[in-house]
Design an enzyme around this catalytic site. Structure first.
Site, PDB file in Angstrom:
ATOM      1  N   CYS A 102       0.803  -1.228   0.000  1.00 13.56           N
ATOM      2  CA  CYS A 102       0.000   0.000   0.000  1.00 13.56           C
ATOM      3  C   CYS A 102       0.834   1.276   0.000  1.00 13.56           C
ATOM      4  O   CYS A 102       0.301   2.360  -0.232  1.00 13.56           O
ATOM      5  CB  CYS A 102      -0.940   0.002   1.196  1.00 13.56           C
ATOM      6  SG  CYS A 102      -2.022  -1.443   1.275  1.00 13.56           S
ATOM      7  N   HIS A 115      -2.782   7.045   2.883  1.00 15.36           N
ATOM      8  CA  HIS A 115      -3.317   5.750   2.463  1.00 15.36           C
ATOM      9  C   HIS A 115      -4.663   5.550   3.129  1.00 15.36           C
ATOM     10  O   HIS A 115      -4.844   5.825   4.324  1.00 15.36           O
ATOM     11  CB  HIS A 115      -2.348   4.639   2.864  1.00 15.36           C
ATOM     12  CG  HIS A 115      -2.899   3.268   2.686  1.00 15.36           C
ATOM     13  ND1 HIS A 115      -3.595   2.878   1.556  1.00 15.36           N
ATOM     14  CD2 HIS A 115      -2.880   2.183   3.517  1.00 15.36           C
ATOM     15  CE1 HIS A 115      -3.965   1.620   1.680  1.00 15.36           C
ATOM     16  NE2 HIS A 115      -3.547   1.173   2.867  1.00 15.36           N
ATOM     17  N   ASN A 159     -10.285  -0.009   1.136  1.00 13.47           N
ATOM     18  CA  ASN A 159      -8.825  -0.046   0.999  1.00 13.47           C
ATOM     19  C   ASN A 159      -8.467  -0.624  -0.367  1.00 13.47           C
ATOM     20  O   ASN A 159      -8.647  -1.817  -0.610  1.00 13.47           O
ATOM     21  CB  ASN A 159      -8.224  -0.895   2.120  1.00 13.47           C
ATOM     22  CG  ASN A 159      -6.701  -0.933   2.085  1.00 13.47           C
ATOM     23  OD1 ASN A 159      -6.077  -0.552   1.095  1.00 13.47           O
ATOM     24  ND2 ASN A 159      -6.102  -1.400   3.163  1.00 13.47           N
TER      25      ASN A 159
END
Length: 305
Positions: free
Chosen positions: A108, A231, A261
């Site tokens: 990520c 993020h 996500n």
């Protein structure tokens, strides 16, 4: 000569999966998911390559570019379409870019890794690099595991990094702690495994520490940041970063309530959303920061425009 981020693009699959959809067959509820994650819905579908092409084309079109203008394609992904070749090869072909292409996997945090790599390519003579973050995490997630199914989703985002007379990349920090591999991983042919509490604890620590290092290198503090683009993993993690960095929520780009996500795609999706909402202005100081499996982390401060 310096470098700047000159354009952005985004792509999301058409299928929307709400918290109510999960509550229909899992022991969970919209309230439980929202309170613990901040996520209300997410998108499923597409392939990593197809979403990357759509986001890359969007970024190029917005900036008035064609494939002939792109020297290099960097695709950040943890979910390539095949083991071999790199998905960026097909993306480059579909977009008609004339230069090289490669995949990067730093989970990520990968999109920020890719931005820093793109800045280095400018130094060795490249003019424009298309940086894409694309992931299809729904296909490596056990949809019957309520601890992970509600979190991970699909999407892509992209930016163009180009040579500029002034330097816009002001400070950055990259890192990894491989000893944390067991708390978040996915084996070949398996599904995502995550120790939620441990990931949360470490994520807050590394994201704040990395952000502070990038800001220090740039000679700035949280007070100077016009927009924080973190993020999009968990709203509580973002709120902890807001508090520790001294950057209020109204100066933070948040889309995870609508996207979940999306790993490498989450930061460019949040950036594109902020740009479309008129929240990016010439001269704004933008802080990108992310963390991911590995455990990896990355932060970058840029001057927008």
């Amino acid at each position: 000569m310096g470098a700047r981020i000159a354009g952005y693009g985004a792509a999301l699959p058409e299928k929307v999966v709400t918290n109510a959809d999960f509550a229909a067959y899992l022991d969970t509820s919209d309230q439980w998911i929202t309170e613990r994650t901040g996520i209300r819905q997410r998108h499923f579908g597409g392939t990593t390559g197809s979403l990357a092409v759509a986001a890359g084309r969007d970024a190029m079109d917005r900036h008035g570019l064609t494939g002939d203008d792109i020297d290099f394609v960097i695709l950040s992904t943890t979910t390539p379409d095949q083991t071999v070749p790199a998905t960026s090869a097909d993306v480059s072909n579909e977009l008609g870019t004339r230069g090289a292409a490669m995949d990067i996997n730093a989970a990520c945090a990968g999109f920020v890794y890719a931005l820093v790599v793109a800045r280095g390519l400018i130094d060795i003579g490249m003019n424009r690099i298309l940086v894409i973050g694309s992931d299809t995490l729904s296909r490596i997630t056990d949809q019957n595991d309520r601890s992970t199914a509600v979190l991970f989703a699909d999407g892509a985002g992209a930016v163009v990094v180009e040579r500029s007379e002034e330097e816009s990349f002001l400070g950055w920090d990259l890192g990894v702690d491989g000893s944390a591999r067991p708390i978040l991983y996915c084996d070949h042919g398996g599904c995502m495994y995550m120790e939620g509490r441990e990931v949360f604890k470490r994520a807050v620590r590394v994201m704040i520490g990395s952000s502070e290092k990038a800001l220090k290198q740039a000679g700035l503090t949280g007070d100077d940041v016009s927009l924080l683009v973190p993020h999009q993993a968990n709203l509580r993690i973002i709120e902890a970063a807001n508090q520790r960095l001294g950057i209020p929520r109204d100066r933070t780009a948040i889309v995870l309530d609508r996207t979940g996500n999306t790993s490498s795609a989450s930061i460019p999706l949040a950036l594109a959303d902020a740009g479309d909402a008129g929240r990016l202005h010439d001269g704004d100081l933008v802080l990108f920061t992310g963390f991911g499996a590995g455990m990896t982390w990355a932060s970058l401060v840029v001057r927008w425009g």
